[in-house]
Design a protein around this motif. Sequence first.
Motif, PDB file in Angstrom:
ATOM      1  N   VAL A 386      38.769  38.717  55.449  1.00  0.00           N
ATOM      2  CA  VAL A 386      39.150  39.983  56.354  1.00  0.00           C
ATOM      3  C   VAL A 386      40.185  40.415  55.416  1.00  0.00           C
ATOM      4  O   VAL A 386      39.530  42.291  55.500  1.00  0.00           O
ATOM      5  CB  VAL A 386      39.976  40.073  57.858  1.00  0.00           C
ATOM      6  CG1 VAL A 386      40.314  41.080  58.443  1.00  0.00           C
ATOM      7  CG2 VAL A 386      38.702  39.284  58.717  1.00  0.00           C
ATOM      8  N   ALA A 387      40.699  39.817  54.719  1.00  0.00           N
ATOM      9  CA  ALA A 387      41.260  40.340  53.475  1.00  0.00           C
ATOM     10  C   ALA A 387      41.083  41.375  53.051  1.00  0.00           C
ATOM     11  O   ALA A 387      42.280  42.486  52.666  1.00  0.00           O
ATOM     12  CB  ALA A 387      43.086  39.667  53.551  1.00  0.00           C
ATOM     13  N   ALA A 388      40.770  40.205  52.331  1.00  0.00           N
ATOM     14  CA  ALA A 388      39.706  40.694  50.968  1.00  0.00           C
ATOM     15  C   ALA A 388      38.640  42.216  51.277  1.00  0.00           C
ATOM     16  O   ALA A 388      38.869  42.704  49.929  1.00  0.00           O
ATOM     17  CB  ALA A 388      39.052  39.213  50.676  1.00  0.00           C
ATOM     18  N   ALA A 389      38.038  41.795  52.137  1.00  0.00           N
ATOM     19  CA  ALA A 389      37.132  43.042  52.763  1.00  0.00           C
ATOM     20  C   ALA A 389      37.489  44.299  53.051  1.00  0.00           C
ATOM     21  O   ALA A 389      37.026  45.231  52.317  1.00  0.00           O
ATOM     22  CB  ALA A 389      36.143  42.189  53.518  1.00  0.00           C
ATOM     23  N   ARG A 390      38.505  43.993  53.704  1.00  0.00           N
ATOM     24  CA  ARG A 390      39.986  45.478  54.278  1.00  0.00           C
ATOM     25  C   ARG A 390      40.457  45.976  52.834  1.00  0.00           C
ATOM     26  O   ARG A 390      40.356  47.164  52.733  1.00  0.00           O
ATOM     27  CB  ARG A 390      40.592  45.048  55.020  1.00  0.00           C
ATOM     28  CG  ARG A 390      39.971  44.620  56.152  1.00  0.00           C
ATOM     29  CD  ARG A 390      41.623  44.431  57.593  1.00  0.00           C
ATOM     30  NE  ARG A 390      40.735  44.685  58.422  1.00  0.00           N
ATOM     31  CZ  ARG A 390      40.056  45.574  59.487  1.00  0.00           C
ATOM     32  NH1 ARG A 390      40.314  46.423  59.222  1.00  0.00           N
ATOM     33  NH2 ARG A 390      39.653  44.554  60.833  1.00  0.00           N
ATOM     34  N   ALA A 391      40.192  45.098  51.600  1.00  0.00           N
ATOM     35  CA  ALA A 391      41.415  45.750  49.763  1.00  0.00           C
ATOM     36  C   ALA A 391      39.731  45.715  49.095  1.00  0.00           C
ATOM     37  O   ALA A 391      40.167  46.245  47.947  1.00  0.00           O
ATOM     38  CB  ALA A 391      41.932  44.650  49.802  1.00  0.00           C
TER      39      ALA A 391
END
Length: 763
Positions: A386-391
């Motif tokens: 989630v953190a990677a995709a949002r970034a």
Amino acid sequence: MALIVPPDILIPAPDRWLPTPGSLAPARLVRVLGEAVAGVAIPDGMGDLRALAGAFLEPALGRNLFFDGGSARDDDNAPALRLRTDPDLAPEHFRLDITPGGLALTAAARSGFARGLAAVYQLCAGRTDADTIACGVITDGPAFGWRGLLLDSGRHFQPVECVLEVIDRLAVYRFNVLHWHLTEDQGWRLEVPGLPRLTSVGAWRDRQQGDGRHGGFYTAADVRRVVSHAAALGITVVPEIEMPGHCQAALAAYPELSCTGGPFTVQTQWGVFPDVYCAGNDAVFDFLETVLAHVLELFPSKFIHVGGDEAPRDRWRACPRCRERMETVGLRDESELQSWFIRRMGRWLADRGRRLVGWDEILDGGLAGSLPGAVVQSWRGHGGAVAAARAGHDTVVSPTSHAYFDYDPGVLDLARVHAFRPVPPDLPPEAAAHVLGGAANLWTEYAPHDVLDRRLFPRLPAMAEALWTAPRERDIPEFLARLRGHRAVWRALGVAPGEAGRPLEITAAYDAARGSHELIITTHGALAEAVAGRPTAICAETAPLRSTPGYAPDGRPEDVRMPGDGGRPFPLAVTDGRARIAPSPDGLLVRIRFHVDGEPCGAPACVELRGHRALGRPVAVTGACGRGEASLLTDGVYGTWRHDDGRWCGVEGADLDARVDLGTVERVRAVGLRCLQDANLRIFLPREVRFFLSNDGRVWRPAGIRDHDVDDRVQDKVIRAFEVPVDAVARHVRVLAVGRRCPDWHPEAGGAAWILADEITVE
């Protein structure tokens, strides 16, 4: 004779199936025809697509085929597999036409042909001359572009032939990535020119049992063979070179790359260790760039994995050179130093046209968004994805909850794997597009190469379907029905599968008033839940322990063949999930299986019961039990290899001192105690066990001492029985298991250790 209907057998299930009249007998297929296809030649001596087709089809059929050149003619009715191209198809998509006259496989690229040939293999493998395949048209393609398996060659080295077999299994189930974990604390597996100590020192470790060394490494020729074989089957090999942690094998070879200077040995234990590459030493980056330059020569993959997980920062915190580095580049703490380390290596790779992949810890310290092109592999749940995709980072999802195939099937069963959804549910569509796919991870701490198939199967086909088909509704009974049809496929591949899960649990207790053990059998886990509503049954059987061939007190009872009386086990009546059984001085092995639709499903649940003179008698433990009740020591129920099965009584940081009252003075001929060792969890066998007898419970006389020869470094779980022969009369029995501290090699050296015991036996 059987009619094979493709959607009833194929895994992954086809996206579209259009049935047509008639059937095809695979035994009639005698040749392969192919159009000349430019740009899709197969390496490693495979020649061309027709040879690739033969590589799939000949082992499936068990015979050689003829290969004809030129174009496939539509008016040629000879039984054949025809290969055709359609440039409008996506690279991994294919169309398979099944007619009475043969098969026609259409694709646009080598990878598409490989996926279609995998379907052909499943349809044909192990079939008899009388079997036929229903005619129709399959149109198929994957839901995700990254469908991988991590193979850990660092903890246990696999011979090249074993790696090639793993690739063959991946190809049959349409995976397209082999993530090859090549460096670890316990072994460096890649030969690198100019760095000879990586393999002369770093590739070898002392065996935990003290019986020689374990290790090995791959030469450039080995790697090229693996990469070529994988490419021929449409599979990309993504290498992993761990940094900045999990590198003790490299530090054993070159200790000057550490913060302390060593010395180090290649680790013989599992776990996370404090020594890492020194981030303040420029020689570290020269070393890693030398290694990666060789990696880029051998591996054409655009993705290069650098690990980045489980890197303790204690050494950096105390290291003057690391402190100086942080001041020089303006970093606030050691987490930012790790991000700086990863960014530096990521930019080096990007300058050479490659993309860095790292475990989700690479996000710590502010990497998100600062290294364009970096891919985050999320293993600690879906949070990293989630953190990677949002970034804006692409991500591969392989969480412990669904993807860790080193876990016992009782923890991660087939149904839970099949339920895996790589895309986190709370991601908006624009972020969800960054989810490349998912992977299964096969870490090999407890999986030497001869047990890999038992870890992979039958869970690998479930992961294949989750990543290829990504069905909205997960129908486990339907999947199990298809999976049963793959027994022939596994025989053709030489696969001996493990268990789908552990859907049953047995709770056993001794009822002193009735003089018998009561068993309560319950279902649990995702597999049992997924088949709710289907016809199920519980079948139980018993056999005497001492007369069961292959039985050993320290073995796994589910692996023991049950002969019983006259070669057959004794049936045990189970009513409403309950059964009663009288204790036997010879001991009884009770094994209970779960059946779905008339077929065994999952591993059996087992319990070992033992009748003896102390059964059900009062027992007291000096001090407090840190785990379990003292009564477990005389309940006649043996523990399993699981420390948390509720059958072990334990003390931490002390001796286990237990006293049993037999009720009357009687002759005692033997006294025993069973204990568990699980070194990773600070559970060790006692140094020795001392036995005492008494008539009044106050004055004790020695009855014997037993020690053991089990090395405390053994990482496998060990159950050991301590027993002394006695010929005396007594009413009271005392057992003193002498404890110890965690040994010097242990991550918690000097800390309190546990003693766990399951039964005090008195004959």
